[in-house]
Design an enzyme around this catalytic site. Structure first.
Site, PDB file in Angstrom:
ATOM      1  N   CYS A   9      27.331   1.591  29.533  1.00  0.00           N
ATOM      2  CA  CYS A   9      26.789   0.399  30.322  1.00  0.00           C
ATOM      3  C   CYS A   9      25.190   0.635  29.795  1.00  0.00           C
ATOM      4  CB  CYS A   9      26.661   0.355  31.520  1.00  0.00           C
ATOM      5  SG  CYS A   9      28.602   0.359  32.572  1.00  0.00           S
ATOM      6  N   ASP A  10      24.409  -0.556  29.801  1.00  0.00           N
ATOM      7  CA  ASP A  10      23.036  -0.363  29.753  1.00  0.00           C
ATOM      8  C   ASP A  10      22.613  -1.954  30.430  1.00  0.00           C
ATOM      9  OD1 ASP A  10      20.750   1.136  28.124  1.00  0.00           O
ATOM     10  OD2 ASP A  10      20.405  -0.988  28.010  1.00  0.00           O
ATOM     11  N   SER A  11      21.382  -1.543  31.050  1.00  0.00           N
ATOM     12  CA  SER A  11      20.512  -2.873  31.535  1.00  0.00           C
ATOM     13  C   SER A  11      19.201  -2.690  31.238  1.00  0.00           C
ATOM     14  CB  SER A  11      20.569  -2.575  33.239  1.00  0.00           C
ATOM     15  OG  SER A  11      21.994  -2.357  33.565  1.00  0.00           O
TER      16      SER A  11
END
Length: 218
Positions: free
Chosen positions: A78-80
């Site tokens: 995941c990455d934001s």
């Protein structure tokens, strides 16, 4: 693929908030930090950037795992990033950067994008997508900005804010899934699991009082 194989979820992220989100939803992941250098990926679209980084994180962890016949291992990367004023904002470089961001963001809104990449090692399949949520920031004072930045929290998170920590009072409202802002959308994870012919309930665990025992449900 035998349905009887126990599932193992490996979270390719150092984020305590992502792990806590999974735990609160009845999922106890293993954690392996990817070590991906996020500065190496350059793109003009926030959605493309967060998804590519999610892929790279999952791929980095995949290379450190060895599938077995005793379990079915899934890896979640995941990455934001925050899209604001035509810019892509990850973690601030320093306190001055975080302060300048908040001086611009207060009283305005941006879009928080979280890329998710889920890989089934044994089956050799992958499902991925981006969840996006509009964030409306409060018109906070200079003193509130300085005090918040001094805590160090904004330096550790994409966009320089949280909704599940000290930054919560400074976000007036959101349009979308709160989990996206935290960094992991549980409804999206459910959808990705479905693409891999799995159910999110397959990952549920039951934790006994005192967290002494973890056993599969069902």
């Amino acid at each position: 693929m035998p349905d009887a194989l126990p599932l193992r979820l490996v979270l390719a992220s150092a984020s305590p908030a992502r792990r806590k989100s999974l735990q609160s939803a009845g999922i106890e992941p293993d954690v392996l930090v990817s070590g991906v250098d996020e500065s190496l990926v350059v793109t003009e679209r926030a959605e493309d950037l967060c998804l590519e980084l999610a892929r790279l994180k999952a791929q980095a962890v995949l290379g450190r795992l060895r599938p077995t016949d005793e379990e079915r291992t899934l890896v979640l990367g995941c990455d934001s990033v925050l899209a604001f004023d035509g810019q892509i904002l990850g973690k601030p470089d320093n306190e001055a950067d975080a302060t300048q961001r908040w001086e611009r963001m207060r009283g305005r809104s941006g879009v928080l994008h979280s890329g998710h990449c889920l890989v089934d090692i044994v089956a050799g399949r992958r499902a991925e997508a981006v969840a996006s949520t509009v964030v409306h920031f409060a018109d906070i004072s200079d003193h509130e900005i300085a005090t918040y930045v001094a805590t160090g929290e904004p330096l550790a998170v994409a966009g320089a804010f949280t909704i599940d920590g000290l930054g919560g009072p400074f976000v007036e409202r959101i349009e979308g899934d709160p989990g996206t802002v935290i960094g992991l959308s549980l409804p999206l994870l459910r959808s990705l699991l479905s693409e891999l012919d799995l159910r999110i309930t397959d990952l549920w665990t039951k934790i006994a009082p005192g967290n002494q025992i973890v056993e599969p449900l069902g």
